[in-house]
Design an enzyme around this catalytic site. Sequence first.
Site, PDB file in Angstrom:
ATOM      1  N   GLU A 147       0.836  -1.200   0.000  1.00 49.35           N
ATOM      2  CA  GLU A 147       0.000   0.000   0.000  1.00 49.35           C
ATOM      3  C   GLU A 147       0.869   1.249   0.000  1.00 49.35           C
ATOM      4  O   GLU A 147       0.548   2.257  -0.619  1.00 49.35           O
ATOM      5  CB  GLU A 147      -0.912   0.002   1.228  1.00 49.35           C
ATOM      6  CG  GLU A 147      -1.821   1.219   1.291  1.00 49.35           C
ATOM      7  CD  GLU A 147      -2.874   1.132   2.394  1.00 49.35           C
ATOM      8  OE1 GLU A 147      -2.817   0.191   3.195  1.00 49.35           O
ATOM      9  OE2 GLU A 147      -3.737   2.013   2.426  1.00 49.35           O
TER      10      GLU A 147
ATOM     11  N   ASN B 178       0.527  10.936   9.374  1.00 46.00           N
ATOM     12  CA  ASN B 178       1.801  11.675   9.427  1.00 46.00           C
ATOM     13  C   ASN B 178       2.549  11.397  10.731  1.00 46.00           C
ATOM     14  O   ASN B 178       3.765  11.221  10.741  1.00 46.00           O
ATOM     15  CB  ASN B 178       1.528  13.186   9.320  1.00 46.00           C
ATOM     16  CG  ASN B 178       1.484  13.639   7.869  1.00 46.00           C
ATOM     17  OD1 ASN B 178       1.456  12.816   6.969  1.00 46.00           O
ATOM     18  ND2 ASN B 178       1.469  14.936   7.657  1.00 46.00           N
TER      19      ASN B 178
END
Length: 420
Positions: free
Chosen positions: A249, A398
């Site tokens: 992914e 993040n």
Amino acid sequence: MDLRDRPEDSAFRAEVRHFLDTHLVGEFAELGGRGGSGDETFGFETRLRWEKVLAQGGWTCLGWPTEYGGRGASMTEQVIFYEECARAAAPGRVSVVGEGLLGPTLIHYGTDAQKARFLPPIREGSEMWCQGYSEPDAGSDLANVKTRAVLDGDEWVVTGQKVWTSLAHQSDWCFVLCRTDPDVPRHKGLSYLLVPMHQEGVEVRPITQLTKTSEFNEVFFDGARTPRDNVVGAVGDGWRVALATLAFERGAALLGHQLSFGRELDHIIATAQKNGRASDPVMRQRLARAHAELCIMRYNTLRSLAGVDREVARPEASIAKLYWGTWHRRLGELALDVLGPSAVVLDVDPDVDGSVDGSVDGSVDGSVDGSGSHAYELNEFQRTFLFSRSETIYGGSNQIQRNIIGERVLGLPPEPKGVA
Ligand SMILES: Cc1cc2nc3c(=O)[nH]c(=O)nc-3n(C[C@H](O)[C@H](O)[C@H](O)COP(=O)(O)OP(=O)(O)OC[C@H]3O[C@@H](n4cnc5c(N)ncnc54)[C@H](O)[C@@H]3O)c2cc1C
């Protein structure tokens, strides 16, 4: 790294272009490149037909080995293919999860019977897949998965809830991370099951997003069943298999998405030139910076993809994910600033004028096949601004990427765990 085409690359590029020139016509060209990430409900049926056209031409599953029906294409060839699709404004692909995530996982970990059963329909674009990992209490902390699977004779019985399951409403199958042994340490009691979606015991509830569309869903398993053999890897080894899928992914599957960024930036620059904002010195600097960073991103992505066939994502993949997710979110902000005050105006208000003109440049917009019906259409810049918020979350947020970089690249002390 020399990024110019070698003669064999030029020949491959010409072959891709020829295919696109001759097949990307009619209803496929009319989609205008839409249907990518964040826009997946748009023109779904047309894009499904496009998938089959690609399959007939041998242009799906390029990176899969030829023995499984792929082309055995090199990473360079895959990059060329995605670049040419982005350049030609080809429709967004519908089979990203099957082709980019499950396929490579089965090729590494599946049994011969699983490969024979599941790979051909992915290649042909006739079976769609979704990824059943996240749960209300298991996102970044994926090992906390609570969905249970229990053997009953020759079948697994699955009970639990998944969330944020992209495209579940359009999928035939789901690969589900389940807890098969609650009595061992949490990473060890997981298994990776392939579960059919069209059965009693599976309920899909769409979640409406900021963009007013519903790409992802809640999925409830209430006694859903799947044959005993539909476990990938060993029972209890689901964590390792799930991580391998995540490595894919964060690797090649993201490439096509990134390559459409260049077209978006071109559109923003053209709009700034048209409406005069390009003459504002600060705006010029921001546009130039976006361009320079896009070039850096491409080179870094190519570098990180050089090791993408490894089962475990390398730290470079975290750097690339953090970089592109943050860059694209900033691009959405830039796009709205280029639009100026009209950025907050919805172009389509069917109650007032019934118009379907939702695009910045005035091209025809709207739901080509009716599948994307909703109260209004956002224009491309508004969609980018809103949807890009999610790109710093999915595929590892993040903060999680920074943890990985801190611990595995910089050698910082690991984050404290289990502190009361
Ligand atoms: C558009 C979209 C599509 C998605 N599609 C799918 C899909 O198809 N299938 C699927 O299974 N999932 C999917 N997801 C879910 C996605 O994988 C999760 O949202 C993601 O893993 C984060 O998990 P969470 O939402 O539970 O947030 P949480 O893990 O609860 O995190 C909340 C916040 O805390 C921060 N945080 C968490 N842990 C730490 C830590 N240790 N250190 C520092 N900060 C931390 C996170 O960065 C985040 O900001 C999708 C998500 C989105 C947005």
